[in-house]
Design an enzyme around this catalytic site. Structure first.
Site, PDB file in Angstrom:
ATOM      1  CB  SER A  88      -0.952   0.019   1.199  1.00 28.11           C
ATOM      2  OG  SER A  88      -2.060  -0.813   0.952  1.00 28.11           O
ATOM      3  CE  LYS A 117      -4.299   1.731  -0.940  1.00 28.73           C
ATOM      4  NZ  LYS A 117      -4.451   0.750   0.127  1.00 28.73           N
ATOM      5  CB  SER A 170      -4.445   1.854   3.760  1.00 30.20           C
ATOM      6  OG  SER A 170      -3.639   1.387   2.719  1.00 30.20           O
ATOM      7  CE  LYS A 211      -1.459   4.225   2.690  1.00 26.53           C
ATOM      8  NZ  LYS A 211      -1.426   2.963   3.494  1.00 26.53           N
TER       9      LYS A 211
END
Length: 375
Positions: free
Chosen positions: A56, A59, A111, A218
């Site tokens: 993720s 992203k 997320s 993140k």
């Protein structure tokens, strides 16, 4: 004819001694990179150029493209592709209408895979077309060992990056004030269509609470890639970016890298935007002189026990006459830190000076002083 105005020779920037040598660290991860955000210098790397899955942390790219290519006030209608996507979610419903800004928060904080598809379809019409945009942007940033196939990071063998590339992408993203604000947000309440109450989004990035000065970015996980994490922390105005791929104890490993950077290194700014240099005489102006400053930046990261002497040689191209506009280039400055590359930057007016038809008393008096006494 070029007129030399002056130089500031051997202006000393003294760095306070902190340690006798830079000590080594070892990060327990499949790959890791510690990067200075000012210069892009790598302060530590382990398998930093090996291609691996990113989960993720994908992203980060999705968010920056949403900010750059979309409008934060756009209203996005959620498709069945977005609403029905597996994995982490901001719980979008089919047909729900959501503002782009709220989707970006839903993408970055909890997320949301669903938010990533909604963004991709709104920006490019399809996930596939958006992935092409992602790859194009990666090349522009210099992340040449990265390939995207989707906006969320669900596993695909053709979806990969390196720790170094991910640091480059993240450094670029954190220069955007909208992204920077989103990445540092702990919780966010957003409108929830069909409900009186708002939807609360919580940031899954524990670094924001675990480390003083942490301000992003993140985490991610898939069974195939393991845990991935991109971190950011700022201290005394200096930001560093940390990346780990396939790292089980990532929170502690990032704290270790932050401490390593802040305890042993310091950013040395030899030139920065608006750095004052001197003043320049202005003929036929409402002011006798105008202050000038540097346009551009020159910085390096060195161990804290480094002592650097820097000289500045300012050259004005020609006599300056009013009117002078703020930001107008008036000459150049050669910045020379000892033992490093000399770099030339424009020097510009820091204020505007209006033209006056008749010189003021102070202008005439100043001219007389300069002619009589030579200064």
């Amino acid at each position: 004819m070029r007129k030399w105005i002056g130089s500031l020779i051997c202006t000393v920037l003294m760095l306070v001694p902190c340690c006798s040598a830079v000590q080594a660290i070892d990060v327990n991860a499949g790959a890791a990179v510690l990067m200075d955000s000012v210069t892009g210098k790598v302060l530590y790397e382990k398998n930093g150029y090996t291609q691996m899955g990113m989960a993720s942390t994908t992203k980060i790219m999705t968010a920056i493209l949403a900010i750059e290519n979309g409008n934060l006030d756009d209203i996005v209608t959620v498709s069945s592709n977005a609403a029905g996507l597996e994995g982490t979610s901001m719980y979008l419903a089919l047909g729900e209408k959501v503002k782009m800004e709220d989707l970006i928060y839903g993408l970055m904080l909890p997320s949301g895979n669903d938010a990533s598809v909604a963004i991709a379809e709104h920006i490019s019409g399809s996930v596939e077309a958006f992935a092409e945009l992602m790859n194009q942007k990666a090349k522009e940033i210099g992340a040449n060992q990265t390939h995207f196939t989707n906006p969320h990071g669900l596993y695909d063998p053709n979806h990969y990056t390196t720790a170094y590339d991910l640091a480059l992408i993240s450094r670029y993203a954190m220069q955007n004030p909208v992204f920077e604000e989103v990445a540092a947000t702990g919780t966010k309440a957003v409108p929830w269509e069909g409900h009186k109450e708002k939807k609360w989004l919580a940031n899954a990035n524990k670094l924001l609470k675990l480390y003083d000065g942490a301000d992003g970015i993140k985490p991610g996980y898939t069974p195939e890639t393991g845990r991935t994490l991109v971190g950011s922390a700022t201290r005394d105005g200096w930001r560093v970016i940390t990346v780990t791929l396939n790292c089980r104890g990532d929170w502690e490993e990032h704290k270790k890298m932050f401490d390593y950077a802040f305890n042993l290194y310091q950013v040395n700014r030899f030139a920065y935007q608006g750095m004052p240099m001197s003043t320049v005489r202005v003929a036929e102006g409402s002011e006798i002189e105008v202050p000038i400053g540097i346009q551009g930046e020159y910085a390096e990261v060195e161990p804290k026990n480094t002592e650097i002497h820097t000289s500045y040689q300012v050259t004005i191209n020609q006599p300056v006459s009013a009117p002078v506009e703020k930001g107008q280039q008036l000459g150049t400055v050669l910045v020379q830190p000892d033992g490093m590359e000399a770099k030339e930057f424009p020097v510009v007016a820091m204020e505007s000076v209006q033209y006056v038809k008749e010189p003021t008393f102070w202008n005439r008096f100043s001219d007389w002083v300069k002619e009589t006494f030579g200064f």
